[in-house]
Write a protein that holds these residues in place. Structure first.
Motif, PDB file in Angstrom:
ATOM      1  N   VAL A   1      21.979  46.965 -88.975  1.00 18.41           N
ATOM      2  CA  VAL A   1      21.868  48.107 -88.338  1.00 18.41           C
ATOM      3  C   VAL A   1      21.488  49.274 -89.548  1.00 18.41           C
ATOM      4  CG1 VAL A   1      22.611  50.092 -86.933  1.00 18.41           C
ATOM      5  CG2 VAL A   1      23.305  47.758 -86.616  1.00 18.41           C
ATOM      6  N   SER A   2      20.331  49.871 -89.429  1.00 19.73           N
ATOM      7  CA  SER A   2      19.819  51.108 -90.367  1.00 19.73           C
ATOM      8  C   SER A   2      20.630  52.228 -89.722  1.00 19.73           C
ATOM      9  CB  SER A   2      18.515  51.181 -90.285  1.00 19.73           C
ATOM     10  OG  SER A   2      17.740  50.070 -90.779  1.00 19.73           O
TER      11      SER A   2
ATOM     12  N   TYR B   1      29.088  52.019 -81.041  1.00 21.33           N
ATOM     13  CA  TYR B   1      27.610  52.362 -80.937  1.00 21.33           C
ATOM     14  C   TYR B   1      26.910  51.279 -81.408  1.00 21.33           C
ATOM     15  CZ  TYR B   1      27.760  57.387 -79.831  1.00 21.33           C
ATOM     16  OH  TYR B   1      27.914  58.442 -79.086  1.00 21.33           O
ATOM     17  N   LYS B   2      27.233  50.664 -82.626  1.00 16.28           N
ATOM     18  CA  LYS B   2      26.561  49.439 -82.973  1.00 16.28           C
ATOM     19  C   LYS B   2      26.525  48.304 -82.239  1.00 16.28           C
ATOM     20  CE  LYS B   2      26.908  50.815 -88.088  1.00 16.28           C
ATOM     21  NZ  LYS B   2      27.740  50.117 -89.370  1.00 16.28           N
ATOM     22  N   GLU B   3      27.402  47.930 -81.460  1.00 15.02           N
ATOM     23  CA  GLU B   3      27.560  46.834 -80.547  1.00 15.02           C
ATOM     24  C   GLU B   3      26.800  47.233 -79.644  1.00 15.02           C
ATOM     25  OE1 GLU B   3      30.865  44.723 -78.055  1.00 15.02           O
ATOM     26  OE2 GLU B   3      31.562  45.953 -79.423  1.00 15.02           O
TER      27      GLU B   3
ATOM     28  N   CYS C   1      24.233  64.764 -87.243  1.00 15.21           N
ATOM     29  CA  CYS C   1      23.800  63.698 -86.285  1.00 15.21           C
ATOM     30  C   CYS C   1      23.515  62.357 -87.113  1.00 15.21           C
ATOM     31  CB  CYS C   1      22.372  64.147 -85.661  1.00 15.21           C
ATOM     32  SG  CYS C   1      22.432  65.458 -84.651  1.00 15.21           S
ATOM     33  N   VAL C   2      23.575  61.342 -86.374  1.00 13.27           N
ATOM     34  CA  VAL C   2      23.306  59.890 -87.022  1.00 13.27           C
ATOM     35  C   VAL C   2      22.364  59.480 -86.243  1.00 13.27           C
ATOM     36  CG1 VAL C   2      24.599  57.637 -87.648  1.00 13.27           C
ATOM     37  CG2 VAL C   2      25.749  59.823 -87.607  1.00 13.27           C
ATOM     38  N   ALA C   3      21.378  58.800 -86.821  1.00 13.51           N
ATOM     39  CA  ALA C   3      20.248  57.988 -86.050  1.00 13.51           C
ATOM     40  C   ALA C   3      20.369  56.716 -86.689  1.00 13.51           C
ATOM     41  CB  ALA C   3      18.844  58.463 -86.755  1.00 13.51           C
ATOM     42  N   ILE C   4      20.389  55.748 -85.451  1.00 14.41           N
ATOM     43  CA  ILE C   4      20.627  54.190 -85.781  1.00 14.41           C
ATOM     44  C   ILE C   4      19.547  53.585 -85.092  1.00 14.41           C
ATOM     45  CG2 ILE C   4      23.066  54.542 -85.926  1.00 14.41           C
ATOM     46  CD1 ILE C   4      23.504  53.419 -83.378  1.00 14.41           C
ATOM     47  N   ALA C   5      19.326  52.273 -85.996  1.00 14.49           N
ATOM     48  CA  ALA C   5      18.426  51.375 -85.210  1.00 14.49           C
ATOM     49  C   ALA C   5      18.613  50.160 -86.027  1.00 14.49           C
ATOM     50  CB  ALA C   5      16.796  51.997 -85.647  1.00 14.49           C
ATOM     51  N   ALA C   6      17.978  48.943 -85.077  1.00 15.45           N
ATOM     52  CA  ALA C   6      18.311  47.698 -85.566  1.00 15.45           C
ATOM     53  C   ALA C   6      17.109  46.714 -84.765  1.00 15.45           C
ATOM     54  CB  ALA C   6      19.622  47.036 -85.121  1.00 15.45           C
ATOM     55  N   GLY C   7      16.687  45.636 -85.598  1.00 17.81           N
ATOM     56  CA  GLY C   7      15.646  44.774 -84.967  1.00 17.81           C
ATOM     57  C   GLY C   7      16.198  43.334 -84.720  1.00 17.81           C
TER      58      GLY C   7
END
Length: 443
Positions: free
Chosen positions: A385-386, A336-338, A369-375
């Motif tokens: 990754v948050s 998911y992070k990749e 659930c899991v929310a992820i975000a990255a800038g």
């Protein structure tokens, strides 16, 4: 044991096994080539399977001696094992996609016989007519040699370029940047008196050339000017054009195709410009805040909806986000992070986001659930990754599970930008992306 003997042994083994499993008896023989394509035969209609050998190359070696737009002077010499050959003239951009002999043979065999003559003779500076070629364009003359068994066997190529037309005068278009913002740029175009018409087409730096290589065969482009003419808007005289909905911190190219007073293409021009920079050189971060959980309309249904806010910091030039069921995320968090911290293979609308936004996600009650975000910052470096893990409330006021159609039970989380909260979350935010653009199933 060589491959032919292995094949024969396999056939014998299969024949012996068939008597014990009559219901599974194959009734088709499939011969598959290295391109993944096969030719099939009904076994009951097959009399024998034979193997043959042809020694030496099967080629119609070709050389292009003189080039015109309606004919070519060519020399074609067959090898001793070449019985006859097929011949085709293709734009070089198309020929480049025929990466090997098998692909080239398949493509040429798919063309109408009217444009692929079958020839039995050698030629010494023979005149090839019946062709129409564009000026100043690269082409490839390809032959497919056929052996005495009628098998397409070998490919020969000769590249050439047609002469450029004699352009009348010196057609040029002066391009000047009028304004550049985070999400748009405006360019003024002034043609000189030698220009009859001109067309403009813009894209991220390097992208239009890549798209030409990819899509030219599909659209029938022979050269780059033809693509700009088809994809651009025709203009005469001075014009000012604005490109909106662009990405911040991005270099763009504006290509200008133009014709002289007699309709001949002049050399294509390119004008480079950029949108204003967003973000910085530090670590990009994205904060995730959970908001309300309430009923919201989804295609005529009132369904439980979780609102989530994403806030990139000042170092973020762009960011991405995702929300998934915890079980799916936990099964492959690195995957998911990749995928989150990735660039598209070509510019894709809504791949990146740039300003804070609030989005709605249709999620049932009591769902973890899991929310992820990255800038990513201006240097193209992804930040950490948050990750925010949450569980929706046990109920949503006014809704019962019976109201949800059974068909939707198999769906994942469905996101959209909140229609009720399209307002700017902070001053200076770009226009919200249309709701329909974010109606996706997360699986």
């Amino acid at each position: 044991m060589n491959r032919l003997n292995l094949l024969l042994a396999s056939l014998l083994t299969m024949t012996g096994a068939l008597s014990a499993h009559a219901d599974d008896t194959p009734n088709r023989l499939l011969v598959t080539n290295t391109d993944g394509n096969y030719k099939g035969f009904v076994i009951d209609h097959t009399d024998a399977i034979n193997f043959a050998r042809v020694d030496g190359e099967v080629l119609a070696k070709v050389t292009v001696n003189e080039v015109y737009t309606d004919s070519l002077r060519v020399t074609v010499t067959r090898t001793p094992e070449c019985n006859y050959y097929k011949l085709a003239v293709l734009p070089q951009v198309t020929a480049n996609q025929l990466r090997d002999d098998v692909t080239a043979i398949r493509y040429i065999n798919s063309l109408p016989s009217s444009v692929v003559p079958v020839l039995w003779d050698d030629f010494d500076n023979g005149l090839l007519t019946g062709i129409e070629l564009s000026d100043d364009t690269e082409y490839s003359l390809i032959t497919v040699g056929v052996d005495g068994y009628g098998v397409d066997a070998g490919v020969s190529r000769a590249e050439f370029k047609t002469p450029a037309p004699k352009v009348v005068g010196n057609p040029r278009v002066e391009a000047t940047l009028v304004e550049s913002t985070l999400y748009s740029y405006t360019v003024k175009f002034v043609p000189n008196e030698d220009v009859q018409s001109y067309w403009c087409c813009a894209g991220e730096k390097g992208v239009l050339q890549a798209q030409y290589e990819t899509f030219a065969p599909m659209f029938g482009f022979s050269n780059f000017n033809e693509m700009i003419q088809m994809w651009g808007l025709e203009s005469q005289g001075e014009t000012v054009k604005t490109w909106n909905d662009e990405a911040p911190s991005t270099d763009y190219e504006v290509f200008i195709a133009m014709t002289d007073k007699e309709g001949n293409f002049a050399e294509c021009q390119v004008f480079e410009c950029s949108t204003l920079a967003l973000g910085g050189h530090g670590e990009a971060k994205v904060d995730i805040d959970l908001s309300s959980y309430e009923l919201s309309e989804w295609n005529g249904e009132m369904l439980p909806t979780m609102s989530i806010q994403f806030y990139p910091n000042e170092e973020a030039a762009c960011y991405r986000y995702n929300v998934a069921k915890a079980a799916d995320y936990d099964a492959n968090p690195d995957g998911y992070k990749e995928e989150l911290c990735s660039d598209p293979w070509m510019p894709t609308v809504y791949w990146f986001f740039y300003e804070p936004m609030e989005c709605e996600f249709q999620i049932d009650p009591s769902t973890e659930c899991v929310a992820i975000a990255a800038g990513k910052n201006l240097d193209g470096e992804w930040g950490e990754v948050s990750v925010v893990r949450f569980t929706t409330p046990d109920d949503c006021e006014g809704w019962t599970p019976a109201e949800r159609p059974a068909l939707r039970d198999s769906r994942g989380i469905t996101p959209r930008i909140s229609p009720a909260r399209r307002e700017i979350l902070r001053k200076g935010m770009a226009p919200a992306i249309p709701m329909s653009a974010r109606r996706m199933d997360i699986r």
